[in-house]
Motif scaffolding. Structure first.
Motif, mmCIF file in Angstrom:
data_model
loop_
_atom_site.group_PDB
_atom_site.id
_atom_site.type_symbol
_atom_site.label_atom_id
_atom_site.label_comp_id
_atom_site.label_asym_id
_atom_site.label_seq_id
_atom_site.Cartn_x
_atom_site.Cartn_y
_atom_site.Cartn_z
ATOM 1 N N LYS A 11 -103.941 -0.810 44.313
ATOM 2 C CA LYS A 11 -104.437 -0.980 42.957
ATOM 3 C C LYS A 11 -103.612 -1.986 42.166
ATOM 4 O O LYS A 11 -104.140 -2.833 41.438
ATOM 5 N N HIS A 12 -102.290 -1.915 42.300
ATOM 6 C CA HIS A 12 -101.396 -2.782 41.536
ATOM 7 C C HIS A 12 -100.947 -4.020 42.326
ATOM 8 O O HIS A 12 -100.065 -4.741 41.862
ATOM 9 N N ARG A 13 -101.550 -4.216 43.507
ATOM 10 C CA ARG A 13 -101.183 -5.371 44.347
ATOM 11 C C ARG A 13 -99.657 -5.460 44.467
ATOM 12 O O ARG A 13 -99.028 -6.465 44.131
ATOM 13 N N PHE A 14 -99.103 -4.396 44.993
ATOM 14 C CA PHE A 14 -97.656 -4.204 44.945
ATOM 15 C C PHE A 14 -96.889 -5.238 45.763
ATOM 16 O O PHE A 14 -95.700 -5.474 45.515
ATOM 17 N N ALA A 15 -97.527 -5.864 46.732
ATOM 18 C CA ALA A 15 -96.837 -6.860 47.564
ATOM 19 C C ALA A 15 -96.238 -7.988 46.727
ATOM 20 O O ALA A 15 -95.230 -8.591 47.117
ATOM 21 N N ARG A 16 -96.841 -8.249 45.562
ATOM 22 C CA ARG A 16 -96.318 -9.301 44.693
ATOM 23 C C ARG A 16 -94.904 -8.993 44.226
ATOM 24 O O ARG A 16 -94.100 -9.901 43.984
ATOM 25 N N ASN A 17 -94.583 -7.710 44.111
ATOM 26 C CA ASN A 17 -93.251 -7.333 43.647
ATOM 27 C C ASN A 17 -92.172 -7.691 44.659
ATOM 28 O O ASN A 17 -91.033 -7.966 44.277
ATOM 29 N N PHE A 18 -92.519 -7.694 45.948
ATOM 30 C CA PHE A 18 -91.549 -8.098 46.963
ATOM 31 C C PHE A 18 -91.250 -9.594 46.844
ATOM 32 O O PHE A 18 -90.115 -10.031 47.054
ATOM 33 N N ARG A 19 -92.248 -10.370 46.506
ATOM 34 C CA ARG A 19 -92.035 -11.796 46.291
ATOM 35 C C ARG A 19 -91.130 -12.025 45.081
ATOM 36 O O ARG A 19 -90.209 -12.848 45.132
ATOM 37 N N THR A 20 -91.388 -11.280 44.011
ATOM 38 C CA THR A 20 -90.538 -11.386 42.829
ATOM 39 C C THR A 20 -89.114 -10.946 43.136
ATOM 40 O O THR A 20 -88.142 -11.565 42.675
ATOM 41 N N ALA A 21 -88.978 -9.875 43.936
ATOM 42 C CA ALA A 21 -87.644 -9.411 44.335
ATOM 43 C C ALA A 21 -86.928 -10.466 45.171
ATOM 44 O O ALA A 21 -85.705 -10.637 45.052
ATOM 45 N N GLY A 22 -87.674 -11.174 46.006
ATOM 46 C CA GLY A 22 -87.080 -12.251 46.800
ATOM 47 C C GLY A 22 -86.549 -13.367 45.914
ATOM 48 O O GLY A 22 -85.455 -13.910 46.166
ATOM 49 N N ILE A 23 -87.311 -13.709 44.877
ATOM 50 C CA ILE A 23 -86.853 -14.732 43.927
ATOM 51 C C ILE A 23 -85.598 -14.252 43.208
ATOM 52 O O ILE A 23 -84.642 -15.013 43.005
ATOM 53 N N ASN A 25 -83.373 -12.213 44.355
ATOM 54 C CA ASN A 25 -82.257 -12.303 45.306
ATOM 55 C C ASN A 25 -81.748 -13.734 45.439
ATOM 56 O O ASN A 25 -80.541 -13.965 45.550
ATOM 57 N N LEU A 26 -82.668 -14.678 45.438
ATOM 58 C CA LEU A 26 -82.278 -16.082 45.533
ATOM 59 C C LEU A 26 -81.457 -16.489 44.312
ATOM 60 O O LEU A 26 -80.424 -17.166 44.438
ATOM 61 N N VAL A 27 -81.914 -16.079 43.130
ATOM 62 C CA VAL A 27 -81.168 -16.374 41.902
ATOM 63 C C VAL A 27 -79.795 -15.720 41.940
ATOM 64 O O VAL A 27 -78.783 -16.315 41.535
ATOM 65 N N LEU A 28 -79.734 -14.504 42.468
ATOM 66 C CA LEU A 28 -78.466 -13.780 42.560
ATOM 67 C C LEU A 28 -77.500 -14.494 43.506
ATOM 68 O O LEU A 28 -76.295 -14.583 43.229
ATOM 69 N N ILE A 29 -78.009 -15.010 44.611
ATOM 70 C CA ILE A 29 -77.167 -15.775 45.544
ATOM 71 C C ILE A 29 -76.569 -16.993 44.846
ATOM 72 O O ILE A 29 -75.363 -17.265 44.943
ATOM 73 N N PHE A 117 -80.978 -3.345 50.496
ATOM 74 C CA PHE A 117 -81.249 -4.606 51.193
ATOM 75 C C PHE A 117 -80.416 -5.743 50.612
ATOM 76 O O PHE A 117 -79.841 -6.554 51.355
ATOM 77 N N THR A 118 -80.326 -5.795 49.282
ATOM 78 C CA THR A 118 -79.550 -6.851 48.625
ATOM 79 C C THR A 118 -78.067 -6.721 48.955
ATOM 80 O O THR A 118 -77.390 -7.721 49.233
ATOM 81 N N ASP A 119 -77.545 -5.487 48.933
ATOM 82 C CA ASP A 119 -76.145 -5.271 49.296
ATOM 83 C C ASP A 119 -75.855 -5.766 50.707
ATOM 84 O O ASP A 119 -74.864 -6.468 50.950
ATOM 85 N N VAL A 120 -76.731 -5.395 51.646
ATOM 86 C CA VAL A 120 -76.530 -5.782 53.042
ATOM 87 C C VAL A 120 -76.682 -7.284 53.224
ATOM 88 O O VAL A 120 -75.873 -7.938 53.904
ATOM 89 N N LEU A 121 -77.723 -7.866 52.602
ATOM 90 C CA LEU A 121 -77.964 -9.300 52.724
ATOM 91 C C LEU A 121 -76.814 -10.118 52.144
ATOM 92 O O LEU A 121 -76.277 -11.013 52.818
ATOM 93 N N MET A 122 -76.420 -9.790 50.913
ATOM 94 C CA MET A 122 -75.340 -10.536 50.268
ATOM 95 C C MET A 122 -74.017 -10.337 50.997
ATOM 96 O O MET A 122 -73.217 -11.269 51.140
ATOM 97 N N GLY A 123 -73.792 -9.115 51.472
ATOM 98 C CA GLY A 123 -72.571 -8.845 52.225
ATOM 99 C C GLY A 123 -72.519 -9.648 53.512
ATOM 100 O O GLY A 123 -71.473 -10.210 53.866
ATOM 101 N N ALA A 124 -73.649 -9.710 54.229
ATOM 102 C CA ALA A 124 -73.699 -10.476 55.474
ATOM 103 C C ALA A 124 -73.481 -11.964 55.213
ATOM 104 O O ALA A 124 -72.747 -12.643 55.951
ATOM 105 N N LEU A 125 -74.107 -12.471 54.146
ATOM 106 C CA LEU A 125 -73.923 -13.882 53.799
ATOM 107 C C LEU A 125 -72.471 -14.170 53.419
ATOM 108 O O LEU A 125 -71.921 -15.235 53.763
ATOM 109 N N LEU A 126 -71.830 -13.215 52.747
ATOM 110 C CA LEU A 126 -70.425 -13.387 52.367
ATOM 111 C C LEU A 126 -69.536 -13.458 53.605
ATOM 112 O O LEU A 126 -68.648 -14.321 53.681
ATOM 113 N N VAL A 127 -69.775 -12.574 54.562
ATOM 114 C CA VAL A 127 -68.974 -12.566 55.796
ATOM 115 C C VAL A 127 -69.167 -13.865 56.570
ATOM 116 O O VAL A 127 -68.207 -14.462 57.077
ATOM 117 N N VAL A 128 -70.416 -14.318 56.672
ATOM 118 C CA VAL A 128 -70.701 -15.576 57.387
ATOM 119 C C VAL A 128 -70.038 -16.759 56.680
ATOM 120 O O VAL A 128 -69.420 -17.622 57.318
#
Length: 232
Positions: A11-23, A25-29, A117-128
């Motif tokens: 009903k709310h086309r929730f998949a769009r929120n994952f795209r917004t969350a991805g953006i 995360n990119l801004v946070l990086i 997911f953000t904690d794990v992603l950012m943590g992995a990027l930090l280690v790399v």
């Protein structure tokens, strides 16, 4: 309940929120990279060691997605009360508390998943990044990584519960603005830092756990009130 959740997602086309969350995360990086360059050479460098670095990452992840959770509450619940579509939904042969429960489960699970997911992603990027540029002097062992994962799983669960607290304020007058403002104020209190990045309210595990429990209690209370005040 699962069927209700699936209907709400469609009903709310929730998949769009994952795209917004991805953006987000990119801004946070980019923001964390900016902090790293700004603090380079400073005595209280935000990335002085892994403990402080992961605390910083988790603090920003919580801040972003607690506000995101408030926005979802405003969209999935408060807006539907204001538009009177919730009253139409309550005419369906489905218990009212199940309708609200499905919406709150979506908010809770999404907030939990995205913070972790953000904690794990950012943590992995930090280690790399540290592997190539060696800007953090200490080392991260496998045991440390497992402890951090367990710690931030609990942290993400408490934050997901906290994200439900703005529901209490938004439901009083069915105000979207109040819901969003209360989520921002909550972040300012919970994610505020003292003594630089080394200490914040979030480091006192009792406080976020208590606030998370309060958020779940508010969610339960909102479903109980469905039969009286909130329906009128």
């Amino acid at each position: 309940m699962l069927k209700l959740i699936q209907l709400e997602l469609r009903k709310h086309r929730f998949a769009r929120n994952f795209r917004t969350a991805g953006i987000a995360n990119l801004v946070l990086i980019l923001f964390l990279i900016l902090i790293g360059f700004t603090d380079q050479g400073a005595e209280d460098n935000a990335f002085a060691n892994y403990q402080v670095s992961f605390m910083l990452i988790d603090t920003f992840a919580r801040a972003v997605f607690i506000i995101f959770g408030g926005a979802l509450i405003a969209k999935l619940i408060i807006s539907e009360y204001r538009n009177k579509t919730m009253n139409v939904m309550f005419t369906y042969p489905i218990k009212r508390h199940k309708i609200i429960a499905a919406k709150l489960i979506i908010v809770f699970v999404f907030t939990f998943m995205m913070i972790l997911f953000t904690d794990v992603l950012m943590g992995a990027l930090l280690v790399v990044a540290n592997h190539f540029y060696d800007f953090i002097p200490d080392t991260l062992t496998m045991r440390d990584a497992v402890v951090l994962l367990l710690k931030y799983t609990v942290s993400s669960l408490s934050a997901a519960g906290m994200a439900l607290i703005p529901l209490f304020f938004g439901m009083r007058k069915h105000s979207v603005t109040t819901t969003l403002v209360s989520s921002i104020l909550l972040v300012l209190v919970v994610c505020s830092g003292f003594n630089g990045p080394t200490f914040s309210i979030n480091t006192l595990i009792v406080i976020p756990l208590t606030l998370g429990a309060i958020g779940l209690w508010i969610a339960s209370l909102s479903m109980i009130r469905l039969e009286t005040k909130d329906v009128n």
